[in-house]
Design an enzyme around this catalytic site. Structure first.
Site, PDB file in Angstrom:
ATOM      1  N   ASP A   1      -6.062   0.563   7.959  1.00 58.65           N
ATOM      2  CA  ASP A   1      -5.744   0.347   6.541  1.00 58.65           C
ATOM      3  C   ASP A   1      -6.308  -0.961   5.995  1.00 58.65           C
ATOM      4  OD1 ASP A   1      -4.352   2.713   6.410  1.00 58.65           O
ATOM      5  OD2 ASP A   1      -2.361   1.803   6.471  1.00 58.65           O
TER       6      ASP A   1
ATOM      7  N   LYS B   1       0.842  -1.197   0.000  1.00 55.45           N
ATOM      8  CA  LYS B   1       0.000   0.000   0.000  1.00 55.45           C
ATOM      9  C   LYS B   1       0.871   1.238   0.000  1.00 55.45           C
ATOM     10  CE  LYS B   1      -0.511   1.985   3.517  1.00 55.45           C
ATOM     11  NZ  LYS B   1       0.066   3.202   4.193  1.00 55.45           N
TER      12      LYS B   1
END
Length: 267
Positions: free
Chosen positions: A130, A10
């Protein structure tokens, strides 16, 4: 049957911190994007869950039962058990959502083999801010603490990207604690490229105060022909976007030998 899944790294193309909340968390606006490389997971049916960690950064994860992969397995129905092997290719505490990406990969494996419960988003959010974004691993806007997801036109899919880390772990908590509490405004733009270009990372300055070596990484990438260079998340990993894979590969070769690098493309 062996299930396999990549835990896609990410990155935050932009990360705007808007305010500190009463609960201690921070109100964010962020552009999530994902690289087509990362950790690798494999799972086979077993009588009970187990986790074996290997890879360059596997030695950092010395508590398999406290690992977020084990927590993700516990959070989802997936039969009697899975024997999971995690190849840890992403550095830990690096701003790449490595653990969240691993959990997201587990969610996708369960989705493909058993289906996910209707409340999967809430279960993912309990594991980390996340994780919901990492389950889908597609470009999106994150609001709130990062769990409120909004789709966005992705005109950057396939863009060449280079990740660089000075091999210095940086915990998220101290970086957020060092934020100056100045709201510098919202995300702006009609698509991913425009938002990324006009955006910023409000955690860059506090991260630099804790790990000054990040400045050298950013400077090296700015001199490498990239059209966008920024720190990801709370650091210390930085990323650079390039017009061509040749530019990216040349930049990777030029990075100092002691730094960790990973080349790929945006999903």
């Amino acid at each position: 049957m062996t299930l396999r899944e990549t835990a896609y790294a990410k990155i935050n193309l932009a990360l705007h911190v808007r305010r500190r909340r009463d609960d201690g968390y921070h109100e964010l606006e962020t552009l999530f994007a994902f690289v087509d490389a990362g950790d690798e997971l494999a799972a086979t049916p077993a009588q009970a869950d187990s986790l074996r960690v290997m890879g360059e950064f596997g030695g950092v994860l010395d508590d398999p039962f406290g690992n977020i992969v084990a927590k993700a397995l516990h959070a989802l129905p997936h039969g009697a058990g899975w024997a999971v092997t995690l190849e840890k290719n992403l550095p830990v505490a690096a701003g790449l959502g490595g653990g969240s990406a691993d959990a997201g990969a587990i969610f996708r494996m369960v989705r493909d083999s058993h289906g996910l419960p209707d409340d999967w988003h809430a279960r993912a959010a309990k594991l980390g801010a996340d994780v919901p974004a990492c389950v889908e691993s597609v470009a999106c806007i994150g609001r709130g603490i990062g769990t409120e997801l909004e789709p966005i036109a992705n005109d950057l899919a396939g863009t060449s990207v280079l990740l660089v880390n000075p091999r210095i772990p940086l915990a998220t908590g101290p970086v957020f604690k060092s934020w100056d509490e100045i709201d510098r405004g919202p995300l702006e733009g009609a698509n991913l490229r425009a938002m990324a270009m006009s955006g910023r990372n409000d955690l860059e300055a506090p991260a630099l105060s804790l790990v000054p070596e990040i400045a050298a990484v950013l400077e090296a990438l700015r001199q490498s022909g990239a059209w966008l260079v920024r720190m990801s998340g709370s650091g210390a990993t930085c990323f650079a976007l390039y017009e061509t894979a040749e530019q990216r590969d040349a930049a990777q070769v030029a990075m100092p030998a002691g730094w960790w690098t990973m080349a790929g493309a945006l999903r």
